[in-house]
Design a protein around this motif. Structure first.
Motif, PDB file in Angstrom:
ATOM      1  N   GLU A   1      23.221   9.321 -65.922  1.00 13.12           N
ATOM      2  CA  GLU A   1      22.188   9.430 -65.143  1.00 13.12           C
ATOM      3  C   GLU A   1      20.861   9.733 -65.601  1.00 13.12           C
ATOM      4  OE1 GLU A   1      20.859   9.518 -61.085  1.00 13.12           O
ATOM      5  OE2 GLU A   1      22.828   8.229 -62.322  1.00 13.12           O
ATOM      6  N   PRO A   2      20.394   8.388 -65.054  1.00 14.57           N
ATOM      7  CA  PRO A   2      18.287   8.592 -65.406  1.00 14.57           C
ATOM      8  C   PRO A   2      17.926   9.905 -64.907  1.00 14.57           C
ATOM      9  CG  PRO A   2      18.773   6.627 -65.441  1.00 14.57           C
ATOM     10  CD  PRO A   2      20.186   6.963 -64.589  1.00 14.57           C
ATOM     11  N   ASN A   3      18.236  11.124 -64.755  1.00 13.88           N
ATOM     12  CA  ASN A   3      17.504  12.247 -64.082  1.00 13.88           C
ATOM     13  C   ASN A   3      17.183  13.079 -64.349  1.00 13.88           C
ATOM     14  OD1 ASN A   3      18.453  13.510 -64.664  1.00 13.88           O
ATOM     15  ND2 ASN A   3      20.756  13.600 -63.561  1.00 13.88           N
ATOM     16  N   ASN A   4      15.801  12.970 -64.863  1.00 14.23           N
ATOM     17  CA  ASN A   4      14.724  13.859 -65.338  1.00 14.23           C
ATOM     18  C   ASN A   4      13.950  13.157 -65.175  1.00 14.23           C
ATOM     19  OD1 ASN A   4      13.215  15.933 -66.770  1.00 14.23           O
ATOM     20  ND2 ASN A   4      15.114  16.666 -67.740  1.00 14.23           N
ATOM     21  N   PRO A   5      12.791  13.404 -64.233  1.00 16.33           N
ATOM     22  CA  PRO A   5      11.562  13.067 -63.904  1.00 16.33           C
ATOM     23  C   PRO A   5      10.023  13.386 -64.893  1.00 16.33           C
ATOM     24  CG  PRO A   5      11.568  14.679 -62.195  1.00 16.33           C
ATOM     25  CD  PRO A   5      12.920  14.454 -63.440  1.00 16.33           C
TER      26      PRO A   5
ATOM     27  N   ASP B   1      37.213   7.253 -71.411  1.00 15.36           N
ATOM     28  CA  ASP B   1      37.099   8.770 -72.529  1.00 15.36           C
ATOM     29  C   ASP B   1      35.448   8.978 -72.141  1.00 15.36           C
ATOM     30  OD1 ASP B   1      39.471   9.306 -72.205  1.00 15.36           O
ATOM     31  OD2 ASP B   1      39.940   9.216 -75.025  1.00 15.36           O
ATOM     32  N   PHE B   2      34.320   7.961 -72.612  1.00 14.68           N
ATOM     33  CA  PHE B   2      33.081   7.847 -72.770  1.00 14.68           C
ATOM     34  C   PHE B   2      32.571   7.931 -70.863  1.00 14.68           C
ATOM     35  CE2 PHE B   2      29.051   5.804 -72.599  1.00 14.68           C
ATOM     36  CZ  PHE B   2      28.523   6.689 -73.344  1.00 14.68           C
ATOM     37  N   ARG B   3      33.289   7.414 -70.043  1.00 12.18           N
ATOM     38  CA  ARG B   3      33.298   7.542 -69.101  1.00 12.18           C
ATOM     39  C   ARG B   3      33.392   8.683 -67.998  1.00 12.18           C
ATOM     40  NH1 ARG B   3      35.729   2.080 -67.507  1.00 12.18           N
ATOM     41  NH2 ARG B   3      33.828   0.509 -67.738  1.00 12.18           N
ATOM     42  N   ALA B   4      34.766   9.156 -68.293  1.00 13.12           N
ATOM     43  CA  ALA B   4      34.158  10.544 -68.147  1.00 13.12           C
ATOM     44  C   ALA B   4      34.092  11.884 -69.152  1.00 13.12           C
ATOM     45  CB  ALA B   4      36.102  11.084 -68.819  1.00 13.12           C
ATOM     46  N   ALA B   5      33.295  11.106 -70.114  1.00  9.51           N
ATOM     47  CA  ALA B   5      32.633  12.215 -70.177  1.00  9.51           C
ATOM     48  C   ALA B   5      30.888  12.692 -69.561  1.00  9.51           C
ATOM     49  CB  ALA B   5      32.379  11.944 -72.158  1.00  9.51           C
ATOM     50  N   LEU B   6      31.160  10.847 -69.206  1.00  7.44           N
ATOM     51  CA  LEU B   6      29.139  11.570 -68.205  1.00  7.44           C
ATOM     52  C   LEU B   6      29.248  11.663 -67.021  1.00  7.44           C
ATOM     53  CD1 LEU B   6      28.028   7.879 -69.632  1.00  7.44           C
ATOM     54  CD2 LEU B   6      27.446  10.120 -70.447  1.00  7.44           C
ATOM     55  N   GLY B   7      30.585  11.916 -66.434  1.00  5.68           N
ATOM     56  CA  GLY B   7      30.732  11.523 -65.159  1.00  5.68           C
ATOM     57  C   GLY B   7      30.829  10.512 -64.084  1.00  5.68           C
ATOM     58  N   THR B   8      31.143  10.867 -62.933  1.00  5.09           N
ATOM     59  CA  THR B   8      31.154  10.214 -61.750  1.00  5.09           C
ATOM     60  C   THR B   8      29.692   8.358 -62.311  1.00  5.09           C
ATOM     61  OG1 THR B   8      32.056  11.861 -60.063  1.00  5.09           O
ATOM     62  CG2 THR B   8      31.119   9.677 -59.162  1.00  5.09           C
TER      63      THR B   8
ATOM     64  N   VAL C   1      18.524  10.191 -70.903  1.00  6.47           N
ATOM     65  CA  VAL C   1      20.134  10.237 -70.430  1.00  6.47           C
ATOM     66  C   VAL C   1      20.546  10.938 -71.065  1.00  6.47           C
ATOM     67  CG1 VAL C   1      19.803   7.503 -69.161  1.00  6.47           C
ATOM     68  CG2 VAL C   1      20.170   7.946 -71.535  1.00  6.47           C
ATOM     69  N   SER C   2      21.755  11.142 -70.803  1.00  2.00           N
ATOM     70  CA  SER C   2      22.530  12.187 -71.753  1.00  2.00           C
ATOM     71  C   SER C   2      23.634  11.399 -72.704  1.00  2.00           C
ATOM     72  CB  SER C   2      23.785  12.892 -70.495  1.00  2.00           C
ATOM     73  OG  SER C   2      24.203  12.081 -69.791  1.00  2.00           O
ATOM     74  N   GLY C   3      23.524  10.047 -71.915  1.00  2.00           N
ATOM     75  CA  GLY C   3      24.693   9.475 -73.127  1.00  2.00           C
ATOM     76  C   GLY C   3      24.649   7.820 -72.973  1.00  2.00           C
ATOM     77  N   PHE C   4      24.399   6.948 -74.225  1.00  2.00           N
ATOM     78  CA  PHE C   4      24.340   5.722 -74.278  1.00  2.00           C
ATOM     79  C   PHE C   4      25.812   4.905 -74.905  1.00  2.00           C
ATOM     80  CE2 PHE C   4      22.533   1.030 -74.920  1.00  2.00           C
ATOM     81  CZ  PHE C   4      23.042   0.583 -74.421  1.00  2.00           C
ATOM     82  N   GLY C   5      26.425   3.880 -73.620  1.00  2.00           N
ATOM     83  CA  GLY C   5      27.360   3.156 -74.506  1.00  2.00           C
ATOM     84  C   GLY C   5      27.209   1.825 -74.533  1.00  2.00           C
TER      85      GLY C   5
ATOM     86  N   PHE D   1      20.251  10.793 -58.534  1.00  2.00           N
ATOM     87  CA  PHE D   1      21.774  11.882 -58.780  1.00  2.00           C
ATOM     88  C   PHE D   1      21.514  13.153 -60.155  1.00  2.00           C
ATOM     89  CE2 PHE D   1      23.206   7.836 -57.077  1.00  2.00           C
ATOM     90  CZ  PHE D   1      24.479   8.467 -55.866  1.00  2.00           C
ATOM     91  N   ALA D   2      21.920  14.316 -59.484  1.00  2.00           N
ATOM     92  CA  ALA D   2      21.787  14.979 -60.759  1.00  2.00           C
ATOM     93  C   ALA D   2      22.994  15.102 -62.026  1.00  2.00           C
ATOM     94  CB  ALA D   2      22.594  16.682 -60.157  1.00  2.00           C
ATOM     95  N   SER D   3      23.710  14.334 -61.479  1.00  2.00           N
ATOM     96  CA  SER D   3      24.603  14.321 -62.599  1.00  2.00           C
ATOM     97  C   SER D   3      25.547  12.561 -63.339  1.00  2.00           C
ATOM     98  CB  SER D   3      25.818  15.299 -62.689  1.00  2.00           C
ATOM     99  OG  SER D   3      26.329  15.359 -61.632  1.00  2.00           O
ATOM    100  N   GLY D   4      25.997  12.599 -63.374  1.00  2.00           N
ATOM    101  CA  GLY D   4      27.055  11.078 -63.374  1.00  2.00           C
ATOM    102  C   GLY D   4      26.231   9.760 -64.062  1.00  2.00           C
TER     103      GLY D   4
END
Length: 285
Positions: A249-253, A47-54, A163-167, A62-65
């Motif tokens: 995804e660490p994606n915000n510079p 469920d946590f993986r799905a919340a974060l994306g691919t 990042v948007s999440g961490f587990g 990448f823009a997301s995931g």
């Protein structure tokens, strides 16, 4: 209020928080599970993986995931009894994560084929029997310390980000409140502390967090006694090891480009900051 009523209230607060988090993706969410086997926490981890994306694997931006580290692909030359470079997963295997510790370093346990005792049996053979893996067959720990600091970078660069999440998955969590995250949000402010659920001897536990404000860093306290030291629960010394890390995804510079803060629902804040010792076993799968 009796202990039973108190625990029931805590569980109700958690369910309410989870419901609100699921109803609006702009709110923070907490994912917890513990149990005796990988299967007992698998649904919550997924469920946590799905919340974060691919899963974006290694390298690139990448823009997301999400990214994942299960430690199992680390070569024997970087595994016990050797140390793992703290920037290994931003250089040798670029996934935008760097770990540091106040101890003497960090380490990944050996595999069976190496001839070195697995599950950190090289540090304490009997203690290793208390551990198990979520993804076979390596674990992770700080050396001569119970804490690691996790920071995020654009993969393969020295550019810090959030990042948007961490587990993370843990094994052998036996003391309530002894294993936890202390989080720093994307704007540099404190995001509080969140306890990893107790699982018991030879168990697995999972804690995952998401927040639209992002996480700049996570301090992980993995137990109250360093791996390789003697565990003594009566004296509040709980030895815990870590397994999989899963994070957005660490994606915000630009650390200045922080999303507008969104109020965290009160039950979530209560769960993170106050409910460190009760109610968690009710979430055990």
């Amino acid at each position: 209020m009796t202990t039973k009523e108190f625990r029931k209230a805590a569980v109700s607060a958690f369910i309410a928080a989870a419901t609100m988090a699921g109803a609006a993706s702009t709110q923070a969410a907490v994912f917890v599970a513990s149990g005796d086997s990988p299967a007992s926490i698998q649904t919550t981890v997924d469920d946590f993986r799905a919340a974060l994306g691919t899963n974006n694997g290694v390298g690139g931006t990448f823009a997301s995931g999400r990214r994942e580290i299960n430690w199992d692909g680390v070569a024997n030359g970087f595994a016990a009894p050797n140390q793992l470079p703290g920037n290994f997963f931003n250089t040798s295997s670029a996934r935008g994560l760097v770990v540091t510790t106040a101890g003497s370093g960090v380490a990944v346990s050996s595999n069976f084929a190496s001839g070195v005792s697995p599950l950190f049996g090289n540090l304490d053979l009997l203690q290793s029997l208390q551990f198990q893996t979520f993804s076979a067959e390596r674990l992770f720990t700080a050396l001569n310390s119970t804490t690691v600091d996790v920071q995020f970078f654009i993969p393969g660069t020295g550019t810090p980000t959030f990042v948007s999440g961490f587990g993370a998955v843990f094994t052998d969590v036996e003391l309530a409140g002894g294993t936890l995250f202390t989080v720093t949000l994307g704007d540099g402010s404190s995001g509080g502390q969140f306890a990893v659920p107790v699982g018991g001897n030879h168990s697995l536990s999972f804690l995952g967090l998401t927040d639209p404000r992002g996480y700049r860093s996570i301090r992980i306290q993995s137990g109250t006694g360093a791996v390789g030291t003697t565990e003594n629960l009566a004296n509040n010394r709980d030895v815990v090891a870590m397994d999989d890390f899963i994070y957005g995804e660490p994606n915000n510079p630009s650390l200045s480009a922080v999303p507008v803060p969104v109020p965290v629902p009160a039950p979530v804040a209560l769960l993170g900051l106050g409910v460190l010792g009760f109610g968690w076993r009710a979430r055990r799968r």
